[in-house]
Design a protein around this motif. Structure first.
Motif: not given
Lengths: 408, 545
Positions: A46, A49-50, A56-59, B274, B407-408, B411-412, B415, B418, B429
């Motif tokens: 992850a 992607f940051r 964006v990733d609360a998990s 990425t 970029l995110g 990932l969003a 999520e 998931l 991903l």
């Protein structure tokens, strides 16, 4: 080196990830809940992607920060540290519950609870009050919270006569918040054991190391705490005092995490880090040099020993086992489990309590099966969790040594 | 935004027995060709596009992903700079979902001419490229890894753009307007009736011959335009200029970083998706299919990166590739860097006495829409019609809400699913549904095409952990035989090997070993049965007795 360059050192370690998945198989949280996608996922994967824009990733908040992934990684990826930093960004951008602010500040709890200890303890053990706390604050009604001692360790220490100057080893004792407010007995025993081994023990002014804040992603406040602590300890470190900690996780903060996770980098911290020892590490070092007092009396008990995650983060093996092995008639059962689940404040949270209990269930089962007189463990929150999960009394290894020396 | 929402358009593998008739035939499935096809279809012209392989596999899919502000050409090639900034603004309007608004920095590093920055500012001002100087401290705050010895920093509206996504959404839009997009149709002959080009004969993936008849044929084959023109008996002088690029494992900068000096090798570091891409070189080559990369070129890029971001040479590099620019000039080849980046539409009736054939060449990715507009204007002129171009205003599919890609995004998206969906490619991903959708709409069972389409296997492990999964899913989705699935897997592994063996060292070498253990050690990929097993003669006997 600046904090920013240090940040790169942690983040850049993601380059070593070969996707082998060993961290995911070692992670105690991912093993029990699908809500946490695992350390490889939230860490080196992850992280790519940051860095640009919103978190964006609360998990990732389901990571308990136990640090097992970093230890397990054969390639040297600082998985847990990457996660901790990403969580701090998340909390900074999206805010955090009042609960996290409260439970991350032991000095605040201590100062509020200590003067009214009987009342506070009554409230904390009252089911109705706990239900209200769960509904309003999100602290799980069954979560193991410690009892206020009422009289702090420091107030006890102030009334002690100045230590005999017979000691030749100069030790500055870092007792941490929990000893001060919740387990002053451990502090008294640690001082006695150190003195018994020829240490001249001083108590520098000290506060919280900031670890609970850090593990809740509140980095700015955590840096403030650890800088203040380090400023108090540094003069002793620079004068050649050895800093000895009974709280293994707080000791790790000084040794490694302040730098690697919070990015604190200064001379005071460097001086303190290099002089800080976990108490069992320190005593085992004396034993290795043939300088440990070995006038142990038999302690005919059966105890289990669980090395907590944060203790393993020291990379010092399990010195407590070496020490306990010196005690006649003590039967020690080493447990081979990674985590009890509590991970500091993680298991207190309403949404994480069940996960924490499941993480710990293997350990609890082993302890129950061993039917020990005492469950030995280096970390305070883990001891409270073990007692909560097994009903067994849990003690710090030094408390066994104290008994074996016949000091009280 | 979730990617790939416009999943309704299928790209068919036609096996036409009768010739296909159209008004406009486009040769070349790069950005220019697909842009021409979309523009022509939007103007109501019946349009067919043929491409020898998958879309965006030539020069388009082999660039660094930089959406120029024009700053790079502000001093040297003002015409190119003006076109770049104009198209930069247009593409931000119509292709937002393909673009990340990273911004760009031109920094004066210790090896740069300190006087260039002033000329740069003047050039930008002249050509209309917005430029703003910021302090060195501010630049270092924005990009902490930058060389601390920079002396000036200028901000321009550079951005990054996903070439594959742009081309594929363009193709889908073209198809929605009625164009037929035919990847894997290689032109084998240009047909002529006297001095009139009447279309082409192409060979499809199954080896069948497809004839396409068109009123106007547009040669948009980029660096291959000279070879294609020759098939029609026309002459176009293309100087193929090879450039190489390397992608690092993760982003080292979040802004496009350019050296503030005359364009040179390895002077751009581009954060795209990425990774960070460093580029590039510029070498004249004789064959546009020749993009072999030497160890010396790799070292040159690593060292060049060191000047922008100290420590760069030690970073993990995932992959390298080369692309060949279609530099057009009507006279003898010169130094590749000195050829203009401007484009040209050539009408071969005037040049060669051959009617019905136009060549669009030169230019650069950033100006592909403008190139298409000019080309289709010329097509309309040949057809004797005037129809206005609308491509500067109508957004591409998925870009209607004009939100930039961030970029995110993935990932969003991950999520949100998931707990519901498998992830197949962990590095990039890629979710299972996204992959099977893409498989369903593609004619060829190629894992490498899927790689470009959804970034499958583009991350650190380079397919080590997802390709065996994807091969199994492909087998199931496409109803392949075991041998076909094996071939698809091996073709991918060979393609990947080409992309990274010259640079294997350090972390990526360790990764390659682990991947090799998986594919050779566990799956015995070296001995997969690539043909359907022959029926054993004794089987029938055994059954009959």
């Amino acid at each position: 080196m600046t904090a920013e360059q240090e940040f790169d050192f942690i983040r850049d370690s993601l380059d070593h990830c070969v996707k082998c998945t060993i961290c995911e198989t070692a992670c105690p949280v991912a093993a029990v809940t699908p809500l946490f996608p695992g350390p490889k996922y939230v860490g080196p994967q992850a992280e790519r992607f940051r860095g640009a824009g919103q978190s964006v990733d609360a998990s990732l908040d389901y990571c308990s920060s136990c640090g097992i992934c970093t230890l397990a990684c054969p390639q040297g990826v600082h998985v847990a540290e990457i996660n901790s930093r990403a969580r701090a960004v998340m909390k900074q951008q999206h805010g955090m519950p009042l609960r996290d602010q409260l439970i991350a500040r032991p000095p605040l709890q201590g100062k509020l609870g200590t003067p009214v200890a009987p009342v506070a303890n009554f409230v904390l053990s009252n089911r109705l009050a706990r239900l209200v706390a769960e509904k309003t604050l999100g602290i799980h009604r069954n979560a193991p919270v410690p009892k206020f001692a009422g009289r702090t360790f420091r107030s006890w220490a102030r009334r002690q006569p100045a230590p005999a100057s017979a000691g030749t080893r100069r030790v500055a004792y870092f007792h941490g918040c929990s000893t001060n407010y919740f387990e002053p007995g451990l502090g008294r025993k640690a001082v006695a054991v150190l003195a018994h081994n020829g240490c001249q023990v001083v108590l520098p002014r000290q506060g919280c190391c900031g670890l609970p804040l850090q593990s809740n992603g509140i980095f700015d406040a955590a840096r403030g705490y650890v800088r203040r602590l380090v400023a108090g300890l540094a003069p002793y470190a620079k004068q050649g005092y050895t800093i000895v900690a009974t709280s293994t996780s707080c000791g790790l903060m000084l040794k490694r995490e302040a730098r690697e996770i919070l990015g604190v980098e200064d001379d005071d911290l460097r001086a303190v880090s290099s002089q800080t020892y976990d108490i069992c590490e320190f005593l085992a070092g004396l034993a290795e040099a043939g300088e440990l007092q070995t006038d142990f009396r038999p302690v005919p008990l059966t105890v289990t020993y669980h090395a907590p995650c944060q203790q393993q983060g020291h990379n010092i093996g399990k010195p407590a086992l070496d020490l306990l092995a010196l005690v006649p008639q003590l039967k020690v059962i080493e447990l081979d489990r990674t985590c009890c689940g509590i991970a500091g404040t993680y298991g207190l949270k309403r949404e994480k309590y069940d996960i924490a209990m499941q993480v710990g269930s293997g350990l609890f089962g082993d302890i129950r099966a061993a039917r020990p007189d005492l469950a030995v463990c280096d970390s305070e929150t883990c001891r409270w969790q073990i007692t909560h999960g097994t009903g067994r009394t849990s003690v710090h290894p030094v408390e066994i040594l104290h008994r074996a020396y016949g000091l009280g | 935004m979730e990617e790939g929402r416009h999943a309704n358009i299928r790209l068919d593998a036609v096996a036409a027995t009768a010739p296909i008739e159209c008004e406009v035939l486009v040769i070349g499935g790069g950005s220019t060709g697909v842009g021409v096809a979309r523009d022509a279809a939007m103007r109501g012209l019946s349009t067919v596009l043929v491409e020898r392989g998958d879309l965006a596999t030539g020069t388009t899919g082999r660039f660094h992903g930089l959406l120029h502000s024009g700053g790079r050409y502000a001093v040297k090639d003002p015409q190119a700079a003006r076109e770049c900034i104009a198209e930069n603004i247009v593409l931000r309007r119509i292709a937002a979902d393909c673009i990340e608004d990273t911004g760009g920095l031109f920094v004066t590093t210790p090896i740069d001419d300190p006087g260039y920055a002033d000329r740069f500012v003047a050039g930008c001002t002249d050509t209309g490229v917005p430029v703003e100087e910021i302090g060195v401290a501010e630049a270092l705050r924005r990009e902490p890894r930058l060389n601390r010895r920079i002396t000036r920093a200028l901000v321009v509206p550079d951005a990054t753009i996903d070439a594959w996504k742009t081309v594929w959404t363009c193709a889908r839009s073209a198809a929605e307007y009625g164009a037929r997009i035919l990847p894997y149709h290689e032109v084998t002959a240009v047909t002529r009736a006297g001095d009139q080009v009447t279309g082409v004969v192409a060979r499809n993936q199954g080896g069948e011959t497809v004839e396409i008849r068109a009123q106007v044929t547009v040669n948009a084959s980029g660096a291959w335009a000279g070879l294609l023109a020759a098939m029609a008996g026309c002459r176009v002088q293309i100087s193929p200029g090879k450039g190489i690029m390397l992608a690092t494992n993760h982003r080292l900068v979040q802004t496009v970083v350019n050296r503030c000096d005359m364009p040179a090798d390895g002077d751009i570091l581009v954060p795209v998706r990425t990774v960070s891409v460093i580029g590039t070189t510029d070498t004249l080559v004789s064959d546009p299919d020749d993009w072999a990369v030497t160890r010396a070129e790799i070292d040159q890029m690593l060292q060049a990166g060191e000047n922008l971001v100290p420590g760069f040479a030690g970073s993990r590099v995932l992959r390298l590739w080369g692309g060949v620019r279609p530099l057009f000039q009507d006279h003898a080849p010169q130094e590749s860097r000195d050829v203009t980046r401007a484009h040209a539409v050539l009408d071969h009736r005037a040049r060669d006495g051959v009617a019905g054939l136009l060549t669009i060449t030169g230019g650069k990715f950033c100006t592909f829409r403008l190139m298409a507009q000019d080309a289709v204007d010329a097509v309309c002129a040949v057809l004797g019609t005037t129809r206005p171009c609308r491509t500067a205003d109508e957004p591409l599919p998925d870009s209607e809400d004009r939100h930039y890609y961030v970029l995110g995004s993935r990932l969003a998206g991950r999520e949100r699913t998931l707990l519901d969906e498998q992830v197949i490619c962990e590095c990039e991903l890629v979710r299972r549904g996204r992959l099977t959708d893409e498989m369903a709409r593609r004619p060829a069972p190629s894992l490498d095409d899927l790689r470009r389409a959804v970034r499958l296997g583009m991350g650190p492990c380079q397919g080590g952990f997802c390709m065996y999964r994807a091969a199994g899913i492909l087998h199931q989705t496409k109803h392949l035989s075991a041998a076909e699935a094996d071939r698809a897997l091996l073709a991918f592994l060979e393609e990947r090997w080409k992309g990274y063996y010259p640079l294997l060292h350090g972390d990526q070498l360790r990764q390659a070993w682990l991947d090799d253990w998986i594919f050779q050690g566990v799956l015995d990929a070296g001995h997969l049965p690539l043909r359907a097993p022959a029926r054993r003669p004794d089987t029938e006997t055994a059954q009959s007795t």
